[in-house]
Design a protein around this motif. Sequence first.
Motif, PDB file in Angstrom:
ATOM      1  N   ALA A  41       0.811  -1.227   0.000  1.00 45.52           N
ATOM      2  CA  ALA A  41       0.000   0.000   0.000  1.00 45.52           C
ATOM      3  C   ALA A  41       0.839   1.270   0.000  1.00 45.52           C
ATOM      4  O   ALA A  41       0.358   2.336   0.381  1.00 45.52           O
ATOM      5  CB  ALA A  41      -0.970   0.015   1.188  1.00 45.52           C
ATOM      6  N   ALA A  42       2.084   1.164  -0.447  1.00 47.28           N
ATOM      7  CA  ALA A  42       2.949   2.348  -0.478  1.00 47.28           C
ATOM      8  C   ALA A  42       2.742   3.192  -1.730  1.00 47.28           C
ATOM      9  O   ALA A  42       3.321   4.275  -1.838  1.00 47.28           O
ATOM     10  CB  ALA A  42       4.420   1.938  -0.373  1.00 47.28           C
ATOM     11  N   GLY A  43       1.961   2.695  -2.681  1.00 50.78           N
ATOM     12  CA  GLY A  43       1.678   3.488  -3.880  1.00 50.78           C
ATOM     13  C   GLY A  43       2.481   3.102  -5.103  1.00 50.78           C
ATOM     14  O   GLY A  43       2.503   3.845  -6.089  1.00 50.78           O
ATOM     15  N   LYS A  44       3.114   1.929  -5.080  1.00 50.18           N
ATOM     16  CA  LYS A  44       3.911   1.496  -6.233  1.00 50.18           C
ATOM     17  C   LYS A  44       3.038   1.297  -7.469  1.00 50.18           C
ATOM     18  O   LYS A  44       3.347   1.796  -8.555  1.00 50.18           O
ATOM     19  CB  LYS A  44       4.632   0.185  -5.910  1.00 50.18           C
ATOM     20  N   GLY A  45       1.953   0.541  -7.291  1.00 49.97           N
ATOM     21  CA  GLY A  45       1.109   0.195  -8.426  1.00 49.97           C
ATOM     22  C   GLY A  45       0.492   1.404  -9.093  1.00 49.97           C
ATOM     23  O   GLY A  45       0.454   1.499 -10.328  1.00 49.97           O
ATOM     24  N   SER A  46       0.000   2.340  -8.297  1.00 52.51           N
ATOM     25  CA  SER A  46      -0.636   3.521  -8.880  1.00 52.51           C
ATOM     26  C   SER A  46       0.389   4.399  -9.588  1.00 52.51           C
ATOM     27  O   SER A  46       0.078   5.051 -10.594  1.00 52.51           O
ATOM     28  CB  SER A  46      -1.368   4.317  -7.797  1.00 52.51           C
ATOM     29  N   THR A  47       1.627   4.415  -9.098  1.00 51.74           N
ATOM     30  CA  THR A  47       2.672   5.182  -9.770  1.00 51.74           C
ATOM     31  C   THR A  47       3.053   4.525 -11.092  1.00 51.74           C
ATOM     32  O   THR A  47       3.208   5.211 -12.117  1.00 51.74           O
ATOM     33  CB  THR A  47       3.910   5.314  -8.873  1.00 51.74           C
ATOM     34  N   ILE A  48       3.199   3.209 -11.094  1.00 51.01           N
ATOM     35  CA  ILE A  48       3.488   2.492 -12.335  1.00 51.01           C
ATOM     36  C   ILE A  48       2.406   2.766 -13.366  1.00 51.01           C
ATOM     37  O   ILE A  48       2.687   2.971 -14.555  1.00 51.01           O
ATOM     38  CB  ILE A  48       3.614   0.981 -12.062  1.00 51.01           C
ATOM     39  N   GLU A  85      26.840  -2.717 -16.360  1.00 54.68           N
ATOM     40  CA  GLU A  85      28.027  -2.810 -17.204  1.00 54.68           C
ATOM     41  C   GLU A  85      27.658  -3.158 -18.644  1.00 54.68           C
ATOM     42  O   GLU A  85      28.313  -2.722 -19.597  1.00 54.68           O
ATOM     43  CB  GLU A  85      28.992  -3.867 -16.647  1.00 54.68           C
ATOM     44  N   ASP A  86      26.580  -3.910 -18.812  1.00 56.65           N
ATOM     45  CA  ASP A  86      26.148  -4.300 -20.152  1.00 56.65           C
ATOM     46  C   ASP A  86      25.346  -3.204 -20.851  1.00 56.65           C
ATOM     47  O   ASP A  86      24.943  -3.374 -21.995  1.00 56.65           O
ATOM     48  CB  ASP A  86      25.308  -5.583 -20.081  1.00 56.65           C
ATOM     49  N   GLY A  87      25.111  -2.085 -20.149  1.00 60.68           N
ATOM     50  CA  GLY A  87      24.450  -0.951 -20.782  1.00 60.68           C
ATOM     51  C   GLY A  87      23.015  -0.718 -20.392  1.00 60.68           C
ATOM     52  O   GLY A  87      22.380   0.228 -20.871  1.00 60.68           O
ATOM     53  N   ILE A  88      22.448  -1.553 -19.528  1.00 62.23           N
ATOM     54  CA  ILE A  88      21.069  -1.355 -19.079  1.00 62.23           C
ATOM     55  C   ILE A  88      21.019  -0.151 -18.137  1.00 62.23           C
ATOM     56  O   ILE A  88      21.841  -0.026 -17.226  1.00 62.23           O
ATOM     57  CB  ILE A  88      20.526  -2.611 -18.380  1.00 62.23           C
ATOM     58  N   LEU A  89      20.058   0.728 -18.367  1.00 61.83           N
ATOM     59  CA  LEU A  89      19.849   1.882 -17.486  1.00 61.83           C
ATOM     60  C   LEU A  89      18.932   1.435 -16.358  1.00 61.83           C
ATOM     61  O   LEU A  89      17.703   1.393 -16.501  1.00 61.83           O
ATOM     62  CB  LEU A  89      19.236   3.044 -18.272  1.00 61.83           C
ATOM     63  N   LEU A  90      19.511   1.076 -15.231  1.00 59.63           N
ATOM     64  CA  LEU A  90      18.780   0.531 -14.088  1.00 59.63           C
ATOM     65  C   LEU A  90      18.488   1.617 -13.076  1.00 59.63           C
ATOM     66  O   LEU A  90      19.397   2.331 -12.640  1.00 59.63           O
ATOM     67  CB  LEU A  90      19.603  -0.590 -13.429  1.00 59.63           C
ATOM     68  N   ARG A  91      17.211   1.745 -12.700  1.00 58.93           N
ATOM     69  CA  ARG A  91      16.802   2.692 -11.661  1.00 58.93           C
ATOM     70  C   ARG A  91      15.963   1.931 -10.630  1.00 58.93           C
ATOM     71  O   ARG A  91      15.056   1.178 -10.990  1.00 58.93           O
ATOM     72  CB  ARG A  91      15.971   3.838 -12.258  1.00 58.93           C
ATOM     73  N   LYS A  92      16.269   2.161  -9.336  1.00 58.63           N
ATOM     74  CA  LYS A  92      15.595   1.444  -8.252  1.00 58.63           C
ATOM     75  C   LYS A  92      14.931   2.444  -7.308  1.00 58.63           C
ATOM     76  O   LYS A  92      15.613   3.327  -6.785  1.00 58.63           O
ATOM     77  CB  LYS A  92      16.591   0.577  -7.481  1.00 58.63           C
ATOM     78  N   TYR A  93      13.617   2.272  -7.098  1.00 54.47           N
ATOM     79  CA  TYR A  93      12.875   3.192  -6.241  1.00 54.47           C
ATOM     80  C   TYR A  93      12.216   2.417  -5.095  1.00 54.47           C
ATOM     81  O   TYR A  93      11.529   1.414  -5.319  1.00 54.47           O
ATOM     82  CB  TYR A  93      11.801   3.925  -7.052  1.00 54.47           C
ATOM     83  N   TRP A  94      12.443   2.934  -3.879  1.00 55.24           N
ATOM     84  CA  TRP A  94      11.794   2.379  -2.689  1.00 55.24           C
ATOM     85  C   TRP A  94      10.734   3.371  -2.220  1.00 55.24           C
ATOM     86  O   TRP A  94      11.045   4.507  -1.868  1.00 55.24           O
ATOM     87  CB  TRP A  94      12.803   2.116  -1.571  1.00 55.24           C
ATOM     88  N   PHE A  95       9.473   2.925  -2.213  1.00 54.93           N
ATOM     89  CA  PHE A  95       8.364   3.772  -1.788  1.00 54.93           C
ATOM     90  C   PHE A  95       8.149   3.594  -0.287  1.00 54.93           C
ATOM     91  O   PHE A  95       7.847   2.500   0.187  1.00 54.93           O
ATOM     92  CB  PHE A  95       7.096   3.413  -2.567  1.00 54.93           C
ATOM     93  N   SER A  96       8.340   4.691   0.440  1.00 49.86           N
ATOM     94  CA  SER A  96       8.296   4.668   1.898  1.00 49.86           C
ATOM     95  C   SER A  96       6.982   5.254   2.391  1.00 49.86           C
ATOM     96  O   SER A  96       6.628   6.386   2.055  1.00 49.86           O
ATOM     97  CB  SER A  96       9.475   5.477   2.454  1.00 49.86           C
TER      98      SER A  96
END
Length: 272
Positions: free
Chosen positions: A51-58, A142-153
């Motif tokens: 219920a942190a709001g991940k789904g609605s943000t996606i 390293e292989d070129g993927i643009l990885l972004r990680k978000y933690w919803f608090s």
Amino acid sequence: MSGKKTQSAPRVPRAVYEKELLRLQTEMVKLQEWVRVEGARVLVVFEGRDAAGKGSTIKRVAEHLNPRVARIAALPKPTERERGQWYFQRYVAHLPAAGEIVLFDRSWYNRAGVEHVMGFCTKEEHQRFLRQCPIFERMLVEDGILLRKYWFSVSDAVQEERFRRRLDDPTRRWKLSPMDLESITRWEAYSRAKDDMLVHTDVTEAPWYIVESDDKRRARLNMIAHLLSTVPYRDVSPPVLELPPRPESTGYIRPPQDLQTYVPDHAATLTE
């Protein structure tokens, strides 16, 4: 961790929110076209408490994107065969190819959270994950993927309030499971698991970004704006399109409507 915690602030007014959201979503379309043309690979991981709001943000991130370019990966429980694989193996199949954006609605970090807290993995498996995860993510970057990680608090009070609203809303009740309710009684255990996860996996090559999400509107705007600011996209001009003139009729006659089965006019009953 880079950045500082956002201080509590009044809720973003709806008019302001909707105007800025549309602007950001327009920029997301530009980013999408850049990804498609340049053959870039963008991978965004959404994690956080229930219920942190991940789904609605996606949902807002992907709302105006082409599903052939941007897709959501929300994996179910692993099968018996997948449980016998290397832990990261089933996630590899969902990584973006050239010209794709993948939004992970929860990810391999299940092992650092729910699996660890609920006892679905052994202590050895959990510790192995914390060792291997930074290596795995460094390989992706390293292989070129643009990885972004978000933690919803989200705070415990707001989480409980959202759970109660879900209980009372028949359209959202499916979002609430017995596992979600366990997160109330295991709040501190999840907090410790999250802290341990950040210590081991907040690495320079793939840092975590914390999204304060007690105000969902603010969280969505902040997350999307940040994502856009971290990707070096540019505006790719689309091809110029013009509607062709409609040709003259060649004598086509539509078959009688009573030969086909139409959907009943339910809307008409609303105004009777």
